[in-house]
Motif scaffolding. Structure first.
Motif, mmCIF file in Angstrom:
data_model
loop_
_atom_site.group_PDB
_atom_site.id
_atom_site.type_symbol
_atom_site.label_atom_id
_atom_site.label_comp_id
_atom_site.label_asym_id
_atom_site.label_seq_id
_atom_site.Cartn_x
_atom_site.Cartn_y
_atom_site.Cartn_z
ATOM 1 N N UNK A 131 1.186 6.394 12.439
ATOM 2 C CA UNK A 131 1.914 7.525 11.815
ATOM 3 C C UNK A 131 0.885 8.195 10.831
ATOM 4 N N UNK A 132 -0.352 7.445 10.176
ATOM 5 C CA UNK A 132 -1.173 8.082 9.393
ATOM 6 C C UNK A 132 -2.122 8.874 10.173
ATOM 7 N N UNK A 133 -2.359 8.536 11.315
ATOM 8 C CA UNK A 133 -3.379 9.470 11.983
ATOM 9 C C UNK A 133 -2.868 10.626 12.587
ATOM 10 N N UNK A 134 -1.361 10.456 12.919
ATOM 11 C CA UNK A 134 -0.706 11.843 13.394
ATOM 12 C C UNK A 134 -0.586 12.763 12.147
ATOM 13 N N UNK A 135 -0.105 12.215 10.935
ATOM 14 C CA UNK A 135 0.191 13.152 9.897
ATOM 15 C C UNK A 135 -1.054 13.719 9.429
ATOM 16 N N UNK A 136 -2.397 13.011 9.490
ATOM 17 C CA UNK A 136 -3.784 13.681 9.266
ATOM 18 C C UNK A 136 -4.093 14.644 9.936
ATOM 19 N N UNK A 137 -3.882 14.511 11.348
ATOM 20 C CA UNK A 137 -3.982 15.401 12.408
ATOM 21 C C UNK A 137 -3.218 16.675 12.166
ATOM 22 N N UNK A 138 -1.956 16.313 11.868
ATOM 23 C CA UNK A 138 -1.142 17.472 11.750
ATOM 24 C C UNK A 138 -1.395 18.300 10.649
ATOM 25 N N UNK A 139 -1.620 17.717 9.344
ATOM 26 C CA UNK A 139 -1.320 18.280 8.118
ATOM 27 C C UNK A 139 -2.869 18.366 7.405
ATOM 28 N N UNK A 140 -3.852 17.364 7.926
ATOM 29 C CA UNK A 140 -5.131 17.640 7.148
ATOM 30 C C UNK A 140 -5.081 17.329 5.640
ATOM 31 N N UNK A 141 -5.365 18.240 4.946
ATOM 32 C CA UNK A 141 -5.540 18.056 3.302
ATOM 33 C C UNK A 141 -4.106 17.713 2.707
ATOM 34 N N UNK A 142 -3.064 18.223 3.320
ATOM 35 C CA UNK A 142 -1.776 18.133 2.872
ATOM 36 C C UNK A 142 -1.436 16.599 3.094
ATOM 37 N N UNK A 143 -1.947 15.983 3.698
ATOM 38 C CA UNK A 143 -1.511 14.582 4.015
ATOM 39 C C UNK A 143 -2.148 13.505 2.888
ATOM 40 N N UNK A 144 -1.238 13.026 2.269
ATOM 41 C CA UNK A 144 -1.555 12.153 1.115
ATOM 42 C C UNK A 144 -1.129 10.687 1.215
ATOM 43 N N UNK A 145 -1.834 9.701 1.818
ATOM 44 C CA UNK A 145 -1.469 8.300 1.887
ATOM 45 C C UNK A 145 -1.723 7.764 0.688
ATOM 46 N N UNK A 146 -0.821 6.665 0.309
ATOM 47 C CA UNK A 146 -0.878 5.988 -0.872
ATOM 48 C C UNK A 146 -0.560 4.692 -0.972
ATOM 49 N N UNK A 147 -1.081 3.553 -1.617
ATOM 50 C CA UNK A 147 -0.768 2.524 -1.765
ATOM 51 C C UNK A 147 -0.860 1.591 -2.873
ATOM 52 N N UNK A 148 -0.320 0.725 -3.618
ATOM 53 C CA UNK A 148 -0.726 -0.047 -4.572
ATOM 54 C C UNK A 148 -2.248 -0.853 -4.119
ATOM 55 N N UNK A 149 -2.319 -0.965 -2.822
ATOM 56 C CA UNK A 149 -3.876 -1.762 -2.471
ATOM 57 C C UNK A 149 -4.368 -0.983 -1.415
ATOM 58 N N UNK A 150 -5.045 0.064 -1.709
ATOM 59 C CA UNK A 150 -5.749 0.696 -0.697
ATOM 60 C C UNK A 150 -6.396 0.169 0.217
ATOM 61 N N UNK A 151 -7.186 -1.108 -0.032
ATOM 62 C CA UNK A 151 -7.835 -1.855 0.801
ATOM 63 C C UNK A 151 -7.350 -2.512 1.990
ATOM 64 N N UNK A 152 -6.004 -2.124 2.072
ATOM 65 C CA UNK A 152 -5.158 -2.855 3.372
ATOM 66 C C UNK A 152 -5.202 -1.837 4.379
ATOM 67 N N UNK A 153 -5.530 -0.531 3.980
ATOM 68 C CA UNK A 153 -5.525 0.420 4.787
ATOM 69 C C UNK A 153 -6.862 1.162 5.166
#
Ligand SMILES: [Zn+2]
Length: 242
Positions: free
Chosen positions: A67-89
């Protein structure tokens, strides 16, 4: 879904067909993008909602790769992935974000999509607090699309010191702090959000389309770990204090 059908199905996120067994479930994990049944069901629901659109701003917690790749491709800078532990991603530039302490600082009326799968069972604070701020952060046309593991029995939560063994026994996994019980959904999640508790994926897609992307029949209707909830900004029930 039979094994024979899984042999001919294709992941609707990445186009892969390298199906792996996972957690005692045969041939349902995409070996290419890492999608689960719930990830592919969410993609189908989002496609049916015609979301996201280019230019949308998306807040995605626990940002799984497909999903992350799809959102990023579709929305570019509008895509904001977030997590308490970014190292997992490592596949994305993930913002460090604690849903307990950071949701109150989200900007209001800003996100066209808030998305997460199997996150809320990890959050040791009031769901009413978290959901209020997530919905405050949605734009008026925004959608909150998510899933949680739903278990038999009733709701329970515990924010105290839990051993891994105790958490697994009570909540299904060593790092869960609550269980969403199927028997009283109307008294926890259903009291907070106006969501459809009679889930039916056939409302979005035909049987053949669901089989084509390897969504097992047991996950197409009802309340379970793959139920995809969709809520609009104003579907948060506790906000109108007028
Ligand atoms: Zn895939």
């Amino acid at each position: 879904m039979t094994d024979a059908q899984s042999l001919t199905s294709v992941c609707n996120i990445c186009g892969g067909s390298d199906w792996k067994d996972i957690n005692m479930r045969a041939a349902v994990f995409c070996g290419t993008c890492g999608s689960y049944e719930r990830t592919r069901a969410m993609k189908l629901v989002l496609d049916s909602l015609d979301r996201p659109q280019p230019g949308d701003r998306i807040l995605h917690f626990a940002p799984e790769k497909g999903l992350s790749d799809w959102f990023s491709k579709t929305c570019g800078v509008g895509y904001e992935p977030a997590d308490i532990d970014p190292s997992i991603y490592p596949h994305a530039r993930v913002r460090q974000f604690d849903l307990v302490t950071d949701t109150a600082s989200l900007p209001s009326n800003s996100y066209d999509l808030v998305v997460h799968n199997h996150v809320l069972e990890h959050i040791p604070c009031s769901l009413a607090h978290v959901l209020f701020h997530l919905h405050r952060a949605l734009t008026p046309r925004g959608k909150h699309v998510f899933s949680v593991p739903i278990m038999s029995g009733c709701y329970e939560e515990d924010f105290g010191e839990l051993t891994h063994e105790n958490a697994t026994k009570r909540f299904g996994q060593f790092d869960h702090v609550r269980r969403f019980g199927r028997d009283d959904m109307d008294r926890h999640l259903g009291q907070l959000l106006d969501v459809d508790l009679n889930y039916n994926l056939y409302a979005y897609r035909s049987r053949s389309e669901l089989e084509a992307c390897n969504i097992p029949e047991i996950y197409r209707t009802g309340l379970h770990s793959c139920t995809i909830f969709v809520a609009g900004k104003y579907d948060y029930k506790l906000a109108n204090l007028a």
